[in-house]
Design an enzyme around this catalytic site. Structure first.
Site, PDB file in Angstrom:
ATOM      1  N   SER A 106      39.354  44.284  41.084  1.00 45.13           N
ATOM      2  CA  SER A 106      39.877  42.967  40.699  1.00 45.13           C
ATOM      3  C   SER A 106      40.968  43.128  39.665  1.00 45.13           C
ATOM      4  CB  SER A 106      38.749  42.103  40.115  1.00 45.13           C
ATOM      5  OG  SER A 106      39.254  40.937  39.486  1.00 45.13           O
TER       6      SER A 106
ATOM      7  N   TYR B 141      31.702  40.410  34.541  1.00 40.78           N
ATOM      8  CA  TYR B 141      32.340  40.624  35.845  1.00 40.78           C
ATOM      9  C   TYR B 141      33.489  41.625  35.721  1.00 40.78           C
ATOM     10  CZ  TYR B 141      35.153  39.501  40.014  1.00 40.78           C
ATOM     11  OH  TYR B 141      35.888  39.566  41.176  1.00 40.78           O
TER      12      TYR B 141
END
Length: 291
Positions: free
Chosen positions: A183, A196
């Site tokens: 990500s 995350y």
């Protein structure tokens, strides 16, 4: 499909939410673009067998369809989004290849063995492993990240990769590939998605280390780091305002569509990337300030 069409789609997205992760694609308005009809396969993956976690929707669905266009038989795993999975299977099969759907919780240690066993039973081999499934839980205050949330984030996003790769590796050979979904948050950080972001940073480090470890076996390991992409995880994560503004802060001033990310996975799965391992492709709307 031209960039103008993607931009037009972006303008149609309104604020919306879903109650549970990882979210349902069929409930999104409008539904994401996962099959770019302008993308024509050229047999890059003929005869290959791919397994994609989180392949029922979002980026995973787009990758599954792109792989099918390139001639691969595709297995997808998903949690409990049965309709999304069925829709994805039908789309994969429409391109003349075989498809398999498997409902499982990839955060469980036994899930990796279960997935590989079913793929081998159905197809007899496995060549491409895409670790794509993930979860995220926003918390603006670091102290609000509970131990349970931390464990769930890491169990789904990073532990699952260890479980699946350990089960798949004895069946992979020279020329086979592993692709992980990282990500932009692993590189730019995110003040509201700390756990995350940390899990995605771990994926980036795992990708590099595993690539070095498997280089002599000629098994390549790479990653894709998407920016803001219109997937079910977005309305299942954020409030209506954040959903409506999603992607506006990128230099391209819009979110991306899953179909815009999928070709990066095709590249990494095919011989086109034969001299690449341990690398990450950034598909993030030019938001590379720290990547």
């Amino acid at each position: 499909m031209t960039q103008d069409k993607y931009e037009k789609m972006n303008e149609q997205i309104i604020g919306q939410t879903q109650a549970h992760q990882p979210g349902i694609e069929a409930k999104m308005v409008p539904e994401p673009i996962f099959d770019d009809k302008d993308y024509k396969g050229s047999g890059k993956l003929d005869g290959k067998v791919a397994l994609i976690t989180g392949g029922d929707s979002g980026i995973g669905r787009a990758v599954a369809v792109a792989f099918a266009k390139e001639g691969a038989n595709v297995a997808i795993s998903y949690l409990d989004e049965h309709k999304d999975a069925e829709d994805t299977i039908r789309c994969i099969q429409s391109y003349g290849v075989q498809a398999l759907k498997i409902a499982t919780d990839i955060s469980k240690p036994e899930s990796g063995k279960e997935l590989i066993k079913k793929v081998l039973h159905e197809f007899g081999k496995i060549n491409i492993v895409v670790n794509n499934a993930g979860k995220q839980f926003p918390q603006q205050n670091f102290l609000d990240i509970s131990n349970n949330q931390l464990h769930e984030t890491f169990e789904t996003n990073i532990y699952s990769i260890f479980y699946l790769v350990k089960s798949a590796l004895p069946h992979l050979s020279s020329g086979d590939v592993i692709i992980n979904t990282s990500s932009i948050t692993a590189y730019n950080g995110s003040p509201g998605l700390i756990d995350y972001s940390a899990s995605k940073g771990a994926i980036t480090a795992l990708t590099r280390s595993l690539a070095l470890n498997l280089a002599k076996k000629k098994i390549r390991v790479n990653a894709v780091a998407p920016g803001p992409i219109w997937t079910p995880l977005i309305p299942a994560t954020f409030d209506k305002q954040k959903v409506e503004e999603h992607g506006e802060d990128t230099p391209m001033a819009r979110r991306g569509q899953p179909a815009e990310v999928a070709p990066a996975y095709v590249f990494l799965a095919s011989n086109d990337s034969s001299y690449m391992s341990g690398q990450t492709i950034h598909v993030d709307g030019a938001d590379f300030t720290t990547s």
